[in-house]
Design a protein around this motif. Structure first.
Motif, PDB file in Angstrom:
ATOM      1  N   CYS A  42     -30.843  64.523  -9.901  1.00 14.28           N
ATOM      2  CA  CYS A  42     -31.714  65.418 -10.423  1.00 14.28           C
ATOM      3  C   CYS A  42     -31.132  66.705 -10.824  1.00 14.28           C
ATOM      4  O   CYS A  42     -30.078  67.008 -10.458  1.00 14.28           O
ATOM      5  CB  CYS A  42     -32.716  65.907  -9.029  1.00 14.28           C
ATOM      6  SG  CYS A  42     -33.613  64.528  -8.200  1.00 14.28           S
ATOM      7  N   ALA A  43     -31.772  67.610 -11.839  1.00 12.43           N
ATOM      8  CA  ALA A  43     -31.078  68.656 -12.616  1.00 12.43           C
ATOM      9  C   ALA A  43     -29.836  68.018 -13.181  1.00 12.43           C
ATOM     10  O   ALA A  43     -28.838  68.591 -12.974  1.00 12.43           O
ATOM     11  CB  ALA A  43     -31.051  69.734 -11.415  1.00 12.43           C
ATOM     12  N   THR A  63     -32.094  62.483 -14.128  1.00 14.32           N
ATOM     13  CA  THR A  63     -33.378  63.466 -14.551  1.00 14.32           C
ATOM     14  C   THR A  63     -33.091  64.733 -14.814  1.00 14.32           C
ATOM     15  O   THR A  63     -32.255  65.412 -14.059  1.00 14.32           O
ATOM     16  CB  THR A  63     -34.479  63.296 -13.237  1.00 14.32           C
ATOM     17  OG1 THR A  63     -34.062  63.827 -12.140  1.00 14.32           O
ATOM     18  CG2 THR A  63     -34.533  61.679 -12.965  1.00 14.32           C
ATOM     19  N   ASP A  64     -34.080  65.638 -15.548  1.00 11.09           N
ATOM     20  CA  ASP A  64     -34.097  67.056 -15.419  1.00 11.09           C
ATOM     21  C   ASP A  64     -35.396  67.419 -16.276  1.00 11.09           C
ATOM     22  O   ASP A  64     -36.453  66.378 -16.442  1.00 11.09           O
ATOM     23  CB  ASP A  64     -32.848  67.324 -16.711  1.00 11.09           C
ATOM     24  CG  ASP A  64     -32.728  68.844 -16.410  1.00 11.09           C
ATOM     25  OD1 ASP A  64     -31.443  69.188 -15.841  1.00 11.09           O
ATOM     26  OD2 ASP A  64     -33.371  69.809 -16.536  1.00 11.09           O
ATOM     27  N   PHE A  65     -35.827  68.555 -16.040  1.00 17.77           N
ATOM     28  CA  PHE A  65     -37.327  69.301 -16.383  1.00 17.77           C
ATOM     29  C   PHE A  65     -37.021  69.706 -17.911  1.00 17.77           C
ATOM     30  O   PHE A  65     -38.061  69.908 -18.345  1.00 17.77           O
ATOM     31  CB  PHE A  65     -37.778  70.185 -15.457  1.00 17.77           C
ATOM     32  CG  PHE A  65     -39.047  70.417 -15.459  1.00 17.77           C
ATOM     33  CD1 PHE A  65     -39.969  69.580 -15.271  1.00 17.77           C
ATOM     34  CD2 PHE A  65     -39.293  71.772 -15.789  1.00 17.77           C
ATOM     35  CE1 PHE A  65     -41.395  69.746 -15.510  1.00 17.77           C
ATOM     36  CE2 PHE A  65     -40.790  72.146 -15.927  1.00 17.77           C
ATOM     37  CZ  PHE A  65     -41.788  71.076 -15.491  1.00 17.77           C
ATOM     38  N   SER A  66     -35.815  69.843 -18.108  1.00 18.75           N
ATOM     39  CA  SER A  66     -35.626  70.375 -19.512  1.00 18.75           C
ATOM     40  C   SER A  66     -35.297  69.471 -20.568  1.00 18.75           C
ATOM     41  O   SER A  66     -34.204  68.743 -20.551  1.00 18.75           O
ATOM     42  CB  SER A  66     -34.302  71.454 -19.564  1.00 18.75           C
ATOM     43  OG  SER A  66     -34.084  71.636 -20.755  1.00 18.75           O
ATOM     44  N   GLU A  67     -36.187  69.298 -21.729  1.00 17.60           N
ATOM     45  CA  GLU A  67     -35.864  68.263 -22.729  1.00 17.60           C
ATOM     46  C   GLU A  67     -34.578  68.645 -23.480  1.00 17.60           C
ATOM     47  O   GLU A  67     -33.842  67.706 -23.851  1.00 17.60           O
ATOM     48  CB  GLU A  67     -37.231  68.310 -23.595  1.00 17.60           C
ATOM     49  CG  GLU A  67     -38.311  67.812 -22.970  1.00 17.60           C
ATOM     50  CD  GLU A  67     -39.512  67.819 -23.991  1.00 17.60           C
ATOM     51  OE1 GLU A  67     -39.290  67.883 -25.046  1.00 17.60           O
ATOM     52  OE2 GLU A  67     -40.842  67.332 -23.516  1.00 17.60           O
ATOM     53  N   LYS A  87     -37.440  62.579 -17.930  1.00 21.17           N
ATOM     54  CA  LYS A  87     -37.841  64.083 -17.417  1.00 21.17           C
ATOM     55  C   LYS A  87     -38.824  63.943 -16.262  1.00 21.17           C
ATOM     56  O   LYS A  87     -39.770  63.346 -16.306  1.00 21.17           O
ATOM     57  CB  LYS A  87     -38.859  64.673 -18.697  1.00 21.17           C
ATOM     58  CG  LYS A  87     -39.146  66.350 -18.649  1.00 21.17           C
ATOM     59  CD  LYS A  87     -39.990  66.699 -19.686  1.00 21.17           C
ATOM     60  CE  LYS A  87     -40.444  67.730 -19.441  1.00 21.17           C
ATOM     61  NZ  LYS A  87     -41.181  68.619 -20.462  1.00 21.17           N
ATOM     62  N   GLN A  88     -38.211  64.902 -15.102  1.00 22.44           N
ATOM     63  CA  GLN A  88     -39.038  64.725 -14.026  1.00 22.44           C
ATOM     64  C   GLN A  88     -38.605  66.056 -13.312  1.00 22.44           C
ATOM     65  O   GLN A  88     -37.516  66.774 -13.523  1.00 22.44           O
ATOM     66  CB  GLN A  88     -38.449  63.500 -13.295  1.00 22.44           C
ATOM     67  CG  GLN A  88     -38.506  62.190 -13.637  1.00 22.44           C
ATOM     68  CD  GLN A  88     -40.146  61.919 -13.852  1.00 22.44           C
ATOM     69  OE1 GLN A  88     -41.044  62.526 -13.393  1.00 22.44           O
ATOM     70  NE2 GLN A  88     -40.337  60.717 -14.251  1.00 22.44           N
ATOM     71  N   SER A  89     -39.394  66.324 -12.337  1.00 24.83           N
ATOM     72  CA  SER A  89     -39.154  67.758 -11.451  1.00 24.83           C
ATOM     73  C   SER A  89     -38.637  67.265 -10.176  1.00 24.83           C
ATOM     74  O   SER A  89     -39.298  66.525  -9.451  1.00 24.83           O
ATOM     75  CB  SER A  89     -40.811  68.352 -11.474  1.00 24.83           C
ATOM     76  OG  SER A  89     -40.597  69.460 -10.303  1.00 24.83           O
TER      77      SER A  89
END
Length: 198
Positions: A42-43, A63-67, A87-89
């Protein structure tokens, strides 16, 4: 999003300003991964840790929340066939319970307003007996690291908390995690690995 804007420059900060620590983090992270593991990161940011993980594990979901960060990560990981980039939170992961052998969330906890949600999600998607690894900068350990954190804050990076090694231990204990092990990687902005068995 601030991380989209910073994504082209993030590696410069890691490698030039905090290069000693970054090299240490990259060497250390693979110690938590076995060849047969399915790993969730994550991140993942620009993939600085994703590449060493992917080089050792069976499968990596980065995964990350930033494209913007994910675009940089995809460039680094294009040679790996065992990686999925999504892309995930971290606060609401779409994966079933007990999906991963190892779950990694590096340098993100200090940015979260509701870290308990992230901790609960990491534990939920990790298999019983699996490893959860949460490295983060302990930037209140050194004066120049505090200054660096303040400068990053001026760019729009919102540090919700600044940890020392002791406050990082207390943070996990506040969530009932008493079996964590801690290891600090030195650098201009040192990083502490917190790891525990789920």
């Amino acid at each position: 999003m601030i991380w989209d804007k910073l994504s082209p420059f993030y590696d410069f900060f890691e490698k030039v300003y905090n290069g000693k620590c970054f090299k240490g983090i990259a060497l250390e992270i693979v110690n938590y991964v076995e060849a047969g593991d399915t790993v969730l990161e994550c991140a993942c940011g620009t993939g600085l840790l994703s590449a060493p993980i992917a080089g050792k594990c069976k499968k990596l979901v980065a995964t990350d929340f930033s494209e913007g960060m994910l675009k940089q990560c995809a460039k680094k990981l294009k040679k790996f066939s065992n990686v999925s980039i999504e892309k995930q939170s971290i606060l609401q992961l779409p994966y079933p319970d007990s999906s991963f052998d190892v779950v990694v969330a590096a340098n993100v906890i200090h940015l979260l307003g509701e870290p308990e949600k992230a901790i609960n999600e990491l534990k939920r998607v990790c298999k019983a007996g699996g490893k959860i690894v949460i490295p983060t900068y302990v930037n209140s350990e050194k004066k120049n690291a505090v200054i660096a954190a303040k400068l990053l804050g001026k760019t729009g990076v919102d540090f919700k908390r600044q940890f020392s090694l002791q406050s990082y231990k207390e943070f996990f204990e506040s969530f009932g995690i008493t079996n964590a092990e801690y290891k600090t990687v030195p650098g201009r902005m040192p990083c502490c690995f917190a790891s525990f068995i789920n």
